[in-house]
Design an enzyme around this catalytic site. Structure first.
Site, PDB file in Angstrom:
ATOM      1  N   ARG A   1      35.147  34.510  43.435  1.00 48.98           N
ATOM      2  CA  ARG A   1      36.378  35.262  43.558  1.00 48.98           C
ATOM      3  C   ARG A   1      37.276  34.594  44.597  1.00 48.98           C
ATOM      4  O   ARG A   1      36.816  33.829  45.430  1.00 48.98           O
ATOM      5  CB  ARG A   1      36.105  36.706  43.939  1.00 48.98           C
TER       6      ARG A   1
ATOM      7  N   LYS B   1      41.766  46.364  45.420  1.00 47.11           N
ATOM      8  CA  LYS B   1      42.691  47.360  44.895  1.00 47.11           C
ATOM      9  C   LYS B   1      42.565  48.693  45.624  1.00 47.11           C
ATOM     10  O   LYS B   1      43.539  49.362  45.908  1.00 47.11           O
ATOM     11  CB  LYS B   1      42.401  47.585  43.408  1.00 47.11           C
TER      12      LYS B   1
ATOM     13  N   GLU C   1      40.791  47.063  35.437  1.00 47.97           N
ATOM     14  CA  GLU C   1      40.656  48.519  35.420  1.00 47.97           C
ATOM     15  C   GLU C   1      42.015  49.080  35.828  1.00 47.97           C
ATOM     16  O   GLU C   1      42.525  48.743  36.902  1.00 47.97           O
ATOM     17  CB  GLU C   1      39.573  48.946  36.421  1.00 47.97           C
TER      18      GLU C   1
HETATM   19  P1  ATP Z   1      39.226  45.052  43.193  1.00 56.63           P
HETATM   20  O1  ATP Z   1      37.975  44.863  43.975  1.00 56.63           O
HETATM   21  O2  ATP Z   1      40.426  44.487  43.856  1.00 56.63           O
HETATM   22  O3  ATP Z   1      39.431  46.446  42.696  1.00 56.63           O
HETATM   23  P2  ATP Z   1      38.153  44.529  40.681  1.00 56.63           P
HETATM   24  O4  ATP Z   1      37.283  43.393  40.354  1.00 56.63           O
HETATM   25  O5  ATP Z   1      37.522  45.852  40.816  1.00 56.63           O
HETATM   26  O6  ATP Z   1      39.014  44.146  41.936  1.00 56.63           O
HETATM   27  P3  ATP Z   1      39.255  44.722  38.111  1.00 56.63           P
HETATM   28  O7  ATP Z   1      40.500  45.360  37.656  1.00 56.63           O
HETATM   29  O8  ATP Z   1      37.979  45.304  37.676  1.00 56.63           O
HETATM   30  O9  ATP Z   1      39.333  44.687  39.674  1.00 56.63           O
HETATM   31  O10 ATP Z   1      39.286  43.176  37.829  1.00 56.63           O
HETATM   32  C1  ATP Z   1      39.779  42.569  36.650  1.00 56.63           C
HETATM   33  C2  ATP Z   1      39.327  41.143  36.625  1.00 56.63           C
HETATM   34  O11 ATP Z   1      39.850  40.426  37.731  1.00 56.63           O
HETATM   35  C3  ATP Z   1      37.822  41.033  36.707  1.00 56.63           C
HETATM   36  O12 ATP Z   1      37.381  40.108  35.738  1.00 56.63           O
HETATM   37  C4  ATP Z   1      37.567  40.560  38.091  1.00 56.63           C
HETATM   38  O13 ATP Z   1      36.421  39.795  38.184  1.00 56.63           O
HETATM   39  C5  ATP Z   1      38.823  39.742  38.399  1.00 56.63           C
HETATM   40  N1  ATP Z   1      39.075  39.714  39.832  1.00 56.63           N
HETATM   41  C6  ATP Z   1      39.244  40.749  40.662  1.00 56.63           C
HETATM   42  N2  ATP Z   1      39.400  40.349  41.934  1.00 56.63           N
HETATM   43  C7  ATP Z   1      39.339  38.997  41.914  1.00 56.63           C
HETATM   44  C8  ATP Z   1      39.421  37.970  42.910  1.00 56.63           C
HETATM   45  N3  ATP Z   1      39.614  38.256  44.201  1.00 56.63           N
HETATM   46  N4  ATP Z   1      39.313  36.682  42.520  1.00 56.63           N
HETATM   47  C9  ATP Z   1      39.138  36.383  41.212  1.00 56.63           C
HETATM   48  N5  ATP Z   1      39.040  37.293  40.233  1.00 56.63           N
HETATM   49  C10 ATP Z   1      39.136  38.587  40.567  1.00 56.63           C
HETATM   50 MG    MG Z   2      36.662  46.953  39.319  1.00 54.53          MG
END
Ligand code: ATP
Ligand code: MG
Length: 557
Positions: A261, A271, A35
């Protein structure tokens, strides 16, 4: 060197092997769907290495999909940063860049289809009411009083929602699934909300926006994704992912597979929270070298190889766990140890006057940059009457086991001579300002002829011929192993010593012209990188990448 051509196998690769063997798929297509609302962090690196690594090893492809279904005003900075970070990590989407917002028209058509088939309805309840009537894990939800509207009425209302006839939040489109399902995600989940917000890509064209669940699987289907890899918190969403896909006609249905994760001790991976550190000025930006963002790690001096190797080592599992930050640091050290040239840098200088060395005389001592690797070359270390050594390599009253310099004692000067301290000069406050010493001229790059033992070896530079440097000594951003966990406010858990700036460091001449991002090992100290933004050849600013050894293990920091 460590082999890295193909990542180790894992349960996801086993599923893919089976799908290829059974001819369920002939080609593997994955996606990385960030995102664009912040910079990527090392958790994303795990997902990138997994998705792009699979595409590389199976000769398939991995799409880069901006998951921009949420309206946002300024996402371009984040889109650009995401692309730069994926490339820097060593991966390429080969032109397969997509935006979920580009699928809004398709999603909307499918939503009308669901309405016509009586599988979705317009609900006039507020978000609050929808939440309140959803039920709990042990009690079923209450059906909306609007659930049994006719498809015609629903279609009319949905079209008017889309046209902007109703205020924000006044209605939603909900899938009609099962209010008594033990899985809360299946209790008539919301598909669209009314939100008059500007979208960076679609402008003001839409005032209804799809939810993540509705958009994600359908986006996967549109792109022909075969394996949609996501983190464990989406496991309970999988039945909904599948339900939505069953409602539409697509040649191949993608399969969602969840993995754990990445969590790392002393590191906050969210993020939203990292964005708060930036917005509140608690760090210098998304690329502050203390940040676990890819941009921050890059500026800190991490290499893409180290991050990829770390991701291989932690593996991909189905159960959540937390990785020790030492594993990341040790992986980096291992790679830097064999690749980075070594030089001498005195962090906190103490002047030494060599009394048996003539003023103006310079001995240029040839010293290899890497003792084990002549191909790394060598440089000339100028030895002069006035030198600098590290302040804490001298103790007037040596403690037990102290093997470095003290009055009447000898040390070896790295690559140069054995030096004996004769006397100490102090200022009015009793602070040591200068040492008077003599060298043993027979010990140039060799041992004393009489066989006497010299305890320690210390680094040094010539006082007149060394150059000044600024050092930024970085340490962990947080002082607790699990920042932000539970009720804790991560702002109160910051490590007050996460940055110390040394203005008066002295480096040997060979290092002074370092280009930005050039890496050096300063012997006995640590690995350093010339800062990408603030370092200039001739006026170097070095970031501490990682100390030579773990200093936290002995309760330091
Ligand atoms: P955050 O909680 O940091 O905002 P998010 O999952 O909301 O992370 P996205 O931009 O939606 O952030 O994530 C993009 C991809 O990265 C998704 O497929 C998500 O599952 C993966 N991802 C995010 N954080 C992790 C993590 N700590 N370990 C492994 N994969 C991750
Ligand atoms: Mg997200």
């Amino acid at each position: 060197m460590i082999e890295e051509s193909r990542a180790p196998s894992n349960f996801i690769r086993q599923i893919i092997d089976e799908d290829l063997a059974s001819a369920k798929h002939s080609e593997v297509v994955t996606r990385f769907p960030p995102e664009p609302n912040g910079y990527l962090h090392i958790g994303h690196a795990k997902s990138i290495c997994l998705n792009f690594g699979i595409a590389r090893d199976y000769k398939g492809r991995c799409h880069l999909r901006m998951d921009d279904t949420n309206p946002a005003k300024e996402e371009q900075e984040y889109v650009d940063a995401i692309k730069a970070d994926v490339r820097w990590l060593g991966f390429d989407w080969n032109g397969h860049e997509y935006h979920a917002a580009d699928y809004f028209p398709r999603l909307y058509e499918w939503a009308e289809k669901l309405v016509r088939e009586g599988k979705a309805f317009v609900d006039d309840q507020s978000a609050d009411e929808v939440r309140r009537t959803r039920g709990t894990l042990t009690t079923p939800g209450a059906p909306s009083p609007f659930r049994d509207r006719s498809p015609e009425e629903n279609l009319d209302l949905l079209r008017r929602m889309r046209k902007g006839e109703f205020p924000d939040g006044s209605r939603t489109l909900r899938a009609k699934i099962d209010m008594a399902s033990p899985n809360l995600n299946l209790r008539d989940p919301v598909m669209y909300r009314i939100r008059r917000e500007h979208h960076d890509r679609t402008g003001d064209e839409w005032c209804i926006y799809p939810t993540y669940d509705w958009a994600h699987g359908e986006s996967d289907a549109i792109e022909g994704i075969t394996h949609s890899l996501c983190t464990l918190e989406f496991e309970a969403h999988r039945p909904l992912y599948d339900w939505y896909l069953e409602q539409i006609e697509v040649p191949h249905r993608p399969r969602q597979i969840e993995f754990a994760r990445l969590n790392i001790t002393y590191t906050m991976l969210s993020k939203r929270h990292l964005g708060a550190l930036v917005a509140e000025g608690l760090v210098s930006g998304w690329d502050d070298p203390r940040m676990p963002t890819i941009a921050g790690l890059r500026r800190r001096g991490y290499t893409p190889e180290a991050l990829r190797l770390f991701c291989d080592r932690i593996g991909v599992a189905k159960a959540d766990s937390t990785v020790e930050v030492e594993l990341l640091e040790n992986t980096l050290r291992e790679l830097l140890n064999v690749s980075v040239k070594r030089a001498l840098c005195v962090h906190r200088p103490l002047k030494v006057v060599v009394e048996n060395w003539e003023d103006g005389k310079v001995d240029e001592i040839e010293a290899p940059f890497l003792a084990d690797d002549p191909s790394a070359g060598s440089r000339k270390l100028p030895f002069t009457r006035e030198l600098f050594i590290e302040r804490d390599d001298f103790m007037e009253v040596p403690g037990k086991g102290f093997k470095r310099l003290s009055p009447g004692k000898e040390v070896r000067l790295r690559h140069a001579y054995v030096l004996r301290c004769n006397s100490v000069t102090k200022d009015s406050r009793g602070e040591v300002t200068e040492l008077r010493a003599t060298i043993d001229p027979d010990t140039r790059s060799g041992n004393p002829k009489d066989g006497r033992k010299v305890g320690g070896a210390v680094h040094w530079v010539s006082a007149p011929l060394s150059k000044p440097a600024t050092l930024r000594l970085y340490d962990r951003l947080f002082r607790v192993p699990n920042p932000g966990a539970g009720e804790a406010d991560f702002r109160t858990q910051l490590n007050p010593h996460s940055l110390e700036i040394l203005d008066g460091a002295r480096i040997e001449p060979a290092v002074a012209e370092a280009q930005p991002m050039e890496r050096w090992q300063f012997e006995r100290k640590g690995y350093y990188v010339a800062d990408a933004k603030d370092s200039k050849p001739g006026a170097p600013v070095f970031n501490l990448i990682v100390p030579l050894r773990d200093t936290w293990a002995k309760g330091g920091g």
